[in-house]
Scaffold this motif. Structure first.
Motif, short mmCIF file in Angstrom:
data_model
loop_
_atom_site.label_atom_id
_atom_site.label_comp_id
_atom_site.label_asym_id
_atom_site.label_seq_id
_atom_site.Cartn_x
_atom_site.Cartn_y
_atom_site.Cartn_z
N PRO A 16 0.80 -1.23 0.00
CA PRO A 16 0.00 0.00 0.00
C PRO A 16 0.83 1.28 0.00
CG PRO A 16 -0.93 -1.58 1.52
CD PRO A 16 0.38 -2.16 1.05
N GLY A 17 1.91 1.31 0.78
CA GLY A 17 2.73 2.53 0.83
C GLY A 17 3.28 2.91 -0.54
N MET A 18 3.73 1.92 -1.29
CA MET A 18 4.26 2.16 -2.63
C MET A 18 3.15 2.69 -3.56
SD MET A 18 6.25 -0.39 -5.27
CE MET A 18 5.02 -1.65 -5.18
N ILE A 19 1.97 2.09 -3.46
CA ILE A 19 0.86 2.49 -4.32
C ILE A 19 0.44 3.93 -4.02
CG2 ILE A 19 -1.55 2.02 -4.92
CD1 ILE A 19 0.67 -0.02 -5.91
N TYR A 20 0.28 4.26 -2.75
CA TYR A 20 -0.13 5.62 -2.40
C TYR A 20 0.94 6.64 -2.75
CZ TYR A 20 -4.32 3.79 -0.25
OH TYR A 20 -5.53 3.17 -0.05
N ARG A 21 2.21 6.26 -2.66
CA ARG A 21 3.29 7.16 -3.08
C ARG A 21 3.19 7.46 -4.57
NH1 ARG A 21 6.61 4.49 -0.13
NH2 ARG A 21 7.39 3.13 -1.75
N HIS A 22 2.95 6.40 -5.38
CA HIS A 22 2.79 6.60 -6.82
C HIS A 22 1.56 7.45 -7.12
CE1 HIS A 22 5.83 3.48 -7.57
NE2 HIS A 22 5.84 3.93 -8.80
N LEU A 23 0.47 7.20 -6.44
CA LEU A 23 -0.75 7.98 -6.67
C LEU A 23 -0.53 9.45 -6.34
CD1 LEU A 23 -3.40 5.45 -5.33
CD2 LEU A 23 -3.21 6.26 -7.70
#
Length: 115
Positions: free
Chosen positions: A48-55
């Motif tokens: 999740p942390g990686m996904i929210y960073r990309h978003l």
């Protein structure tokens, strides 16, 4: 197969995966994590942390836009949508991936011809 073979950084495909998932309509983080896990670029569920960073980064760059949705039960959710700029970036990714595919196919054919 050796653990050294097939390495690389599958997270490089997080951006096009998120854009592809948003191409079919607005979505929120958890739903996007579920969707892109099915694309096969990441092993297991995306962190999740990686996904929210990309978003967040894509929101800042103008590839996606977000807004809070407080309707329904539960806490408010940030809902993401792809922008016209995001669609252009996705198209560029597709062109890149097609070139990669062609190079890989050519390499495999050469290998098989030499065996």
């Amino acid at each position: 197969m050796s653990k050294k073979a097939g390495g690389g950084k599958p997270q490089r495909y997080v951006q096009p995966s998120l854009l592809m998932a948003l191409k079919s309509g607005p979505s929120y983080g958890y739903e996007l994590i579920q969707t892109i896990s099915g694309y096969g670029f990441l092993r297991g569920e995306a962190p999740p942390g990686m996904i929210y960073r990309h978003l967040r980064q894509m929101d800042e760059e103008g590839f996606v836009e977000s807004k809070w949705d407080a309707e329904g039960d539960g806490p408010a959710k940030r809902v993401y949508s792809i922008t016209p700029e995001g669609l252009e970036i996705l198209e560029a990714w597709i062109i890149h991936m097609e070139r990669q595919r062609d190079a890989l196919e050519s390499f495999i054919v050469r290998y098989k011809e030499s065996v």
